[in-house]
Write a protein that holds these residues in place. Structure first.
Motif, PDB file in Angstrom:
ATOM      1  N   GLU A 138     -15.540  38.586  -3.072  1.00 48.65           N
ATOM      2  CA  GLU A 138     -16.874  38.564  -2.450  1.00 48.65           C
ATOM      3  C   GLU A 138     -17.326  37.152  -2.078  1.00 48.65           C
ATOM      4  OE1 GLU A 138     -19.649  41.227  -3.487  1.00 48.65           O
ATOM      5  OE2 GLU A 138     -18.145  42.753  -3.939  1.00 48.65           O
ATOM      6  N   HIS A 139     -16.823  36.134  -2.768  1.00 51.10           N
ATOM      7  CA  HIS A 139     -17.257  34.744  -2.556  1.00 51.10           C
ATOM      8  C   HIS A 139     -16.028  33.850  -2.392  1.00 51.10           C
ATOM      9  CE1 HIS A 139     -20.356  36.773  -5.019  1.00 51.10           C
ATOM     10  NE2 HIS A 139     -21.185  36.179  -4.174  1.00 51.10           N
ATOM     11  N   ARG A 140     -15.442  33.850  -1.213  1.00 48.25           N
ATOM     12  CA  ARG A 140     -14.193  33.114  -0.971  1.00 48.25           C
ATOM     13  C   ARG A 140     -14.340  31.599  -1.071  1.00 48.25           C
ATOM     14  NH1 ARG A 140     -10.061  36.283   0.516  1.00 48.25           N
ATOM     15  NH2 ARG A 140     -10.549  38.311   1.373  1.00 48.25           N
ATOM     16  N   GLY A 141     -15.490  31.058  -0.792  1.00 47.77           N
ATOM     17  CA  GLY A 141     -15.668  29.613  -0.784  1.00 47.77           C
ATOM     18  C   GLY A 141     -16.096  29.024  -2.115  1.00 47.77           C
ATOM     19  N   THR A 142     -15.974  29.771  -3.192  1.00 47.63           N
ATOM     20  CA  THR A 142     -16.449  29.299  -4.498  1.00 47.63           C
ATOM     21  C   THR A 142     -15.569  28.176  -5.043  1.00 47.63           C
ATOM     22  OG1 THR A 142     -17.161  30.060  -6.670  1.00 47.63           O
ATOM     23  CG2 THR A 142     -15.125  30.949  -5.873  1.00 47.63           C
ATOM     24  N   MET A 188     -14.134  25.917  -8.527  1.00 43.78           N
ATOM     25  CA  MET A 188     -13.617  26.238  -9.859  1.00 43.78           C
ATOM     26  C   MET A 188     -14.747  26.323 -10.886  1.00 43.78           C
ATOM     27  SD  MET A 188     -10.796  26.718 -11.696  1.00 43.78           S
ATOM     28  CE  MET A 188      -9.380  25.927 -10.996  1.00 43.78           C
ATOM     29  N   THR A 189     -15.646  25.346 -10.865  1.00 41.72           N
ATOM     30  CA  THR A 189     -16.738  25.341 -11.852  1.00 41.72           C
ATOM     31  C   THR A 189     -17.691  26.508 -11.621  1.00 41.72           C
ATOM     32  OG1 THR A 189     -17.938  23.746 -10.491  1.00 41.72           O
ATOM     33  CG2 THR A 189     -16.673  22.865 -12.322  1.00 41.72           C
ATOM     34  N   GLU A 190     -17.974  26.819 -10.370  1.00 39.29           N
ATOM     35  CA  GLU A 190     -18.859  27.951 -10.077  1.00 39.29           C
ATOM     36  C   GLU A 190     -18.227  29.253 -10.550  1.00 39.29           C
ATOM     37  OE1 GLU A 190     -20.687  30.372  -6.256  1.00 39.29           O
ATOM     38  OE2 GLU A 190     -19.895  28.352  -5.942  1.00 39.29           O
ATOM     39  N   LEU A 191     -16.942  29.438 -10.279  1.00 41.50           N
ATOM     40  CA  LEU A 191     -16.239  30.642 -10.714  1.00 41.50           C
ATOM     41  C   LEU A 191     -16.267  30.765 -12.231  1.00 41.50           C
ATOM     42  CD1 LEU A 191     -14.483  33.100  -9.983  1.00 41.50           C
ATOM     43  CD2 LEU A 191     -12.494  31.588 -10.093  1.00 41.50           C
ATOM     44  N   SER A 192     -16.056  29.657 -12.915  1.00 40.70           N
ATOM     45  CA  SER A 192     -16.070  29.652 -14.369  1.00 40.70           C
ATOM     46  C   SER A 192     -17.452  30.000 -14.921  1.00 40.70           C
ATOM     47  CB  SER A 192     -15.617  28.287 -14.891  1.00 40.70           C
ATOM     48  OG  SER A 192     -15.677  28.254 -16.292  1.00 40.70           O
ATOM     49  N   GLU A 193     -18.480  29.390 -14.342  1.00 38.20           N
ATOM     50  CA  GLU A 193     -19.845  29.636 -14.825  1.00 38.20           C
ATOM     51  C   GLU A 193     -20.286  31.078 -14.595  1.00 38.20           C
ATOM     52  OE1 GLU A 193     -22.190  26.703 -12.830  1.00 38.20           O
ATOM     53  OE2 GLU A 193     -21.386  25.055 -14.040  1.00 38.20           O
ATOM     54  N   ARG A 217      -1.369  34.510  -9.797  1.00 39.31           N
ATOM     55  CA  ARG A 217      -2.228  35.689  -9.801  1.00 39.31           C
ATOM     56  C   ARG A 217      -3.463  35.483  -8.945  1.00 39.31           C
ATOM     57  NH1 ARG A 217      -2.881  37.943 -15.718  1.00 39.31           N
ATOM     58  NH2 ARG A 217      -3.479  39.771 -14.537  1.00 39.31           N
ATOM     59  N   ILE A 218      -3.931  34.248  -8.854  1.00 37.78           N
ATOM     60  CA  ILE A 218      -5.036  33.900  -7.959  1.00 37.78           C
ATOM     61  C   ILE A 218      -4.457  32.975  -6.896  1.00 37.78           C
ATOM     62  CG2 ILE A 218      -7.202  32.637  -7.737  1.00 37.78           C
ATOM     63  CD1 ILE A 218      -7.979  33.566 -10.490  1.00 37.78           C
ATOM     64  N   SER A 219      -4.642  33.350  -5.663  1.00 36.04           N
ATOM     65  CA  SER A 219      -4.111  32.556  -4.554  1.00 36.04           C
ATOM     66  C   SER A 219      -5.156  31.558  -4.080  1.00 36.04           C
ATOM     67  CB  SER A 219      -3.714  33.476  -3.401  1.00 36.04           C
ATOM     68  OG  SER A 219      -3.369  32.720  -2.273  1.00 36.04           O
ATOM     69  N   VAL A 220      -4.754  30.294  -3.963  1.00 40.04           N
ATOM     70  CA  VAL A 220      -5.679  29.279  -3.458  1.00 40.04           C
ATOM     71  C   VAL A 220      -5.777  29.338  -1.941  1.00 40.04           C
ATOM     72  CG1 VAL A 220      -5.471  27.727  -5.408  1.00 40.04           C
ATOM     73  CG2 VAL A 220      -3.889  27.510  -3.516  1.00 40.04           C
ATOM     74  N   ILE A 221      -4.903  30.080  -1.300  1.00 34.52           N
ATOM     75  CA  ILE A 221      -4.996  30.258   0.149  1.00 34.52           C
ATOM     76  C   ILE A 221      -6.250  31.047   0.477  1.00 34.52           C
ATOM     77  CG2 ILE A 221      -3.901  31.352   2.154  1.00 34.52           C
ATOM     78  CD1 ILE A 221      -1.205  30.759   0.763  1.00 34.52           C
ATOM     79  N   ASP A 222      -6.540  32.044  -0.336  1.00 35.45           N
ATOM     80  CA  ASP A 222      -7.746  32.848  -0.126  1.00 35.45           C
ATOM     81  C   ASP A 222      -8.999  32.149  -0.630  1.00 35.45           C
ATOM     82  OD1 ASP A 222      -6.140  34.817   0.932  1.00 35.45           O
ATOM     83  OD2 ASP A 222      -5.922  35.881  -0.968  1.00 35.45           O
ATOM     84  N   ALA A 223      -8.843  31.177  -1.505  1.00 35.53           N
ATOM     85  CA  ALA A 223      -9.984  30.446  -2.070  1.00 35.53           C
ATOM     86  C   ALA A 223      -9.713  28.948  -1.938  1.00 35.53           C
ATOM     87  CB  ALA A 223     -10.183  30.842  -3.531  1.00 35.53           C
ATOM     88  N   PRO A 224      -9.988  28.370  -0.770  1.00 34.02           N
ATOM     89  CA  PRO A 224      -9.605  26.977  -0.512  1.00 34.02           C
ATOM     90  C   PRO A 224     -10.329  25.938  -1.369  1.00 34.02           C
ATOM     91  CG  PRO A 224     -10.947  27.852   1.275  1.00 34.02           C
ATOM     92  CD  PRO A 224     -10.654  28.988   0.361  1.00 34.02           C
ATOM     93  N   ASN A 225     -11.445  26.284  -1.976  1.00 36.22           N
ATOM     94  CA  ASN A 225     -12.174  25.320  -2.801  1.00 36.22           C
ATOM     95  C   ASN A 225     -11.730  25.320  -4.258  1.00 36.22           C
ATOM     96  OD1 ASN A 225     -13.671  24.515  -0.598  1.00 36.22           O
ATOM     97  ND2 ASN A 225     -15.321  25.949  -1.008  1.00 36.22           N
ATOM     98  N   LEU A 226     -10.803  26.187  -4.601  1.00 38.43           N
ATOM     99  CA  LEU A 226     -10.290  26.210  -5.972  1.00 38.43           C
ATOM    100  C   LEU A 226      -9.217  25.144  -6.121  1.00 38.43           C
ATOM    101  CD1 LEU A 226      -9.857  29.949  -7.003  1.00 38.43           C
ATOM    102  CD2 LEU A 226     -11.598  28.343  -7.712  1.00 38.43           C
TER     103      LEU A 226
END
Length: 136
Positions: free
Chosen positions: A41-45, A47-52, A69-78
């Motif tokens: 739902e939030h592709r641009g999140t 690492m800290t936001e995802l954790s919080e 298991r988590i692709s950084v291609i789909d989440a470029p800010n991770l």
């Protein structure tokens, strides 16, 4: 049957193909599902936001990324810190480019030093052999 203590919770369990107890394995799967659902739902999140938001530790999220298991291609800010210097954030591997270059340079220097050392030792042996022949 091998018994062991779970490194995560300390509980005694029958060791199988996993190094953690079944309860912790379920907990990790739940954490993964939380992260995965939030990232859909939030592709641009970040690492800290995802954790919080999910309550999953940065370390565990990083483990999910390294496991693929988590692709950084789909989440470029991770991104996660380099394991060597800890200051540069990376999205793949375990080392940043500068640490990888430094390691390569140090390894090459070590190989050169070993070669010089080997050459100098073989020259010394040859010199002593010549002296031994001369004295006899």
């Amino acid at each position: 049957m091998n018994l062991g203590n779970c490194p995560r919770c300390g509980k005694l369990f029958a060791m199988n193909f996993r190094d953690i107890c079944p309860d912790c394995a379920k907990g990790i799967e739940t954490e993964y599902q939380k992260c995965s659902d939030y990232l859909r739902e939030h592709r641009g999140t970040s690492m800290t936001e995802l954790s919080e938001v999910t309550g999953v530790t940065v370390r565990q999220i990083t483990k999910f990324i390294r496991e693929g298991r988590i692709s950084v291609i789909d989440a470029p800010n991770l991104s996660y810190p380099c394991e060597v210097c800890g200051t540069t954030f990376i999205q793949e591997s375990n080392m940043c480019v500068s640490c990888r270059n430094r390691l390569t340079k140090e390894l090459n220097q070590s190989v050169r030093d070993e070669q010089v050392n080997r050459d100098s030792n073989s020259n010394r042996k040859a010199a002593y052999s010549a002296l031994d022949k001369y004295n006899n």
